[in-house]
Design a protein around this motif. Structure first.
Motif, PDB file in Angstrom:
ATOM      1  N   ARG A 132      -2.389  18.848  -3.481  1.00 48.45           N
ATOM      2  CA  ARG A 132      -3.616  18.291  -2.901  1.00 48.45           C
ATOM      3  C   ARG A 132      -4.030  17.006  -3.626  1.00 48.45           C
ATOM      4  O   ARG A 132      -4.470  16.040  -2.997  1.00 48.45           O
ATOM      5  N   ALA A 133      -3.904  17.001  -4.942  1.00 47.86           N
ATOM      6  CA  ALA A 133      -4.271  15.798  -5.700  1.00 47.86           C
ATOM      7  C   ALA A 133      -3.375  14.628  -5.339  1.00 47.86           C
ATOM      8  O   ALA A 133      -3.842  13.487  -5.191  1.00 47.86           O
TER       9      ALA A 133
ATOM     10  N   ASP B   2      -5.204  14.679 -15.834  1.00 49.47           N
ATOM     11  CA  ASP B   2      -6.207  14.387 -14.819  1.00 49.47           C
ATOM     12  C   ASP B   2      -7.226  15.515 -14.713  1.00 49.47           C
ATOM     13  O   ASP B   2      -8.417  15.269 -14.559  1.00 49.47           O
TER      14      ASP B   2
ATOM     15  N   GLN C 273       0.846  -1.190   0.000  1.00 50.94           N
ATOM     16  CA  GLN C 273       0.000   0.000   0.000  1.00 50.94           C
ATOM     17  C   GLN C 273       0.881   1.239   0.000  1.00 50.94           C
ATOM     18  O   GLN C 273       1.820   1.351   0.785  1.00 50.94           O
ATOM     19  N   GLN C 274       0.580   2.191  -0.887  1.00 50.27           N
ATOM     20  CA  GLN C 274       1.391   3.394  -0.966  1.00 50.27           C
ATOM     21  C   GLN C 274       1.136   4.286   0.232  1.00 50.27           C
ATOM     22  O   GLN C 274       0.061   4.287   0.828  1.00 50.27           O
TER      23      GLN C 274
ATOM     24  N   ARG D  96       0.020   7.387   2.202  1.00 54.65           N
ATOM     25  CA  ARG D  96      -1.038   8.371   1.955  1.00 54.65           C
ATOM     26  C   ARG D  96      -0.726   9.634   2.736  1.00 54.65           C
ATOM     27  O   ARG D  96      -0.517   9.605   3.938  1.00 54.65           O
ATOM     28  N   TYR D  97      -0.695  10.756   2.026  1.00 55.80           N
ATOM     29  CA  TYR D  97      -0.410  12.038   2.649  1.00 55.80           C
ATOM     30  C   TYR D  97      -1.729  12.769   2.891  1.00 55.80           C
ATOM     31  O   TYR D  97      -2.653  12.667   2.100  1.00 55.80           O
ATOM     32  N   GLU D  98      -1.784  13.497   3.963  1.00 53.31           N
ATOM     33  CA  GLU D  98      -2.953  14.317   4.230  1.00 53.31           C
ATOM     34  C   GLU D  98      -2.514  15.767   4.348  1.00 53.31           C
ATOM     35  O   GLU D  98      -1.587  16.097   5.072  1.00 53.31           O
TER      36      GLU D  98
ATOM     37  N   GLN E 243       1.095  12.116 -11.723  1.00 54.86           N
ATOM     38  CA  GLN E 243      -0.100  12.954 -11.802  1.00 54.86           C
ATOM     39  C   GLN E 243       0.136  14.009 -12.878  1.00 54.86           C
ATOM     40  O   GLN E 243       1.122  14.736 -12.836  1.00 54.86           O
TER      41      GLN E 243
ATOM     42  N   ALA F 242      -2.064  14.188  -2.553  1.00 52.98           N
ATOM     43  CA  ALA F 242      -2.447  13.795  -1.196  1.00 52.98           C
ATOM     44  C   ALA F 242      -3.827  13.154  -1.141  1.00 52.98           C
ATOM     45  O   ALA F 242      -4.364  12.908  -0.064  1.00 52.98           O
ATOM     46  N   GLY F 243      -4.408  12.901  -2.320  1.00 54.95           N
ATOM     47  CA  GLY F 243      -5.710  12.245  -2.355  1.00 54.95           C
ATOM     48  C   GLY F 243      -6.881  13.186  -2.231  1.00 54.95           C
ATOM     49  O   GLY F 243      -7.990  12.766  -1.891  1.00 54.95           O
ATOM     50  N   GLN F 244      -6.666  14.480  -2.538  1.00 59.28           N
ATOM     51  CA  GLN F 244      -7.732  15.466  -2.436  1.00 59.28           C
ATOM     52  C   GLN F 244      -7.936  16.123  -3.802  1.00 59.28           C
ATOM     53  O   GLN F 244      -7.344  17.167  -4.088  1.00 59.28           O
TER      54      GLN F 244
END
Length: 350
Positions: free
Chosen positions: A306-307, A150, A22-23, A25-27, A136, A309-311
């Motif tokens: 943000r992208a 994207d 699992q990579q 994940r940054y928040e 990305q 970081a999953g946002q």
């Protein structure tokens, strides 16, 4: 022009205990009204600092005022977000060189590529290759085909801007006469979208106006100046010129001034207030329209981080130093443009 809206405080954390394969994940957390960073729920004090995201930002070209300001904003955002920025573009608006730079950045291991596309079709294979490698890819300022990125960070709504540019010329020519357009790269998708809506607006509302020529300048100030001079000589009844890239309006205004046609041939279009101030003041140009290039660079890097970081971009989100963004599908719209005239141009500094 200072664009501060709220202080930006950011902290990024990575979990040290993740399942195999699992990579990380940054928040990204924006503490809008606090004096210190806030950790997300469940984080321990022993978690490691994350590696920096590496963002490659590729403009159409470098060393013109517009893209210099974009770079300023991009670097400011990268510094605030703790990202590594590589800002690299060709010395002229050349697609082959842009592709080479994209390939270099892929080898250098960027996490995200943000590209202002000179030619959407020719850039597509390189951008798709980057996406296949897990990079990305976003576009800004000038878009490519959707399968090559994207999302697209647009400065303004294309239809609104194209129609508005036509309006500004018509209002200054009495809604009649011949006009020409100085564009940037001939195949730049965003520029051509604006031209499409200029034509629609003219055909719908200004039947006594006639478009006589659209000429590409390749975002080269000297070429724009020479093209404007040629147009003035070729079309003795020319009532106006629209420049839809930043080098066009000042070049056109200089040509009009030197030809002794100040006040007779109207000049409007997209350019920086600092470049246009002398021409707006002496009447060789009537209206300059633009957004903040620095804010565009800032927003592009913020959205890239943000992208990663999953946002992904969300409609109506308030971003520090930018404001509320609009999102329509895979297109982000930064905001509305501003008109600069002789009455207000000295209120702006960029």
């Amino acid at each position: 022009m200072r664009i501060g809206i709220a202080a930006l405080l950011l902290v990024m954390f990575v979990s040290a205990c993740q399942s195999a394969g699992q990579q990380n994940r940054y928040e990204v957390i924006y503490a809008m009204d606090k004096n210190e960073a806030v950790a997300s729920p469940g984080q321990s004090a022993h978690e490691e600092e994350p590696r920096k995201f590496k963002i490659g930002v590729v403009p159409k070209l470098v060393e013109i005022p517009y893209f210099n300001l974009v770079e300023e904003g991009a670097r400011e955002a990268a510094a605030q977000l703790g990202a590594e920025l590589v800002y690299r573009g060709p010395p002229i608006a050349d697609t082959v060189q842009q592709i080479r730079i994209i390939e270099e950045l892929m080898v250098e291991g960027v996490d995200a590529l943000a590209v202002s596309a000179n030619d959407p079709e020719k850039l597509l294979p390189a951008l798709m290759k980057a996406r296949q490698q897990g990079i990305q890819v976003i576009t800004w300022d000038s878009d490519t085909y959707r399968e090559g990125r994207d999302f697209f960070v647009n400065m303004v709504d294309d239809e609104k801007l194209g129609r508005h540019l036509m309006d500004t010329l018509a209002w200054n020519t009495g809604e009649k006469g011949e006009f020409a357009i100085l564009t940037g790269q001939q195949k730049a998708a965003t520029l051509n979208e604006w031209i499409k809506w200029m034509k629609v607006q003219q055909e719908t509302y200004y039947p006594d106006m006639k478009l006589v020529e659209i000429a590409a300048t390749d975002d080269d100030p000297q070429k724009a100046y020479e093209t404007a001079k040629r147009m003035l000589a070729k079309y003795p009844n020319l009532a106006g010129l629209i420049g839809n890239s930043s080098v066009g309006p000042p070049a056109a205004a200089q040509a009009v001034k030197e030809a002794g046609l100040t006040g007779k041939v109207k000049v409007v279009g997209l350019s920086l207030p600092n470049l246009m101030a002398p021409y707006l003041t002496d009447g060789s140009a009537q209206v300059a329209t633009l957004w903040s290039p620095k804010k565009l660079g800032y927003l592009t890097v913020v959205l890239a981080v943000r992208a990663l970081a999953g946002q992904p971009p969300e409609d109506g989100v308030m971003l520090p130093n930018v404001g509320i963004i609009r999102v329509n599908g895979d297109v982000v719209v930064m905001g509305d443009p501003v008109d600069f005239t002789k009455e207000n141009v000295n209120q702006y500094d960029f």
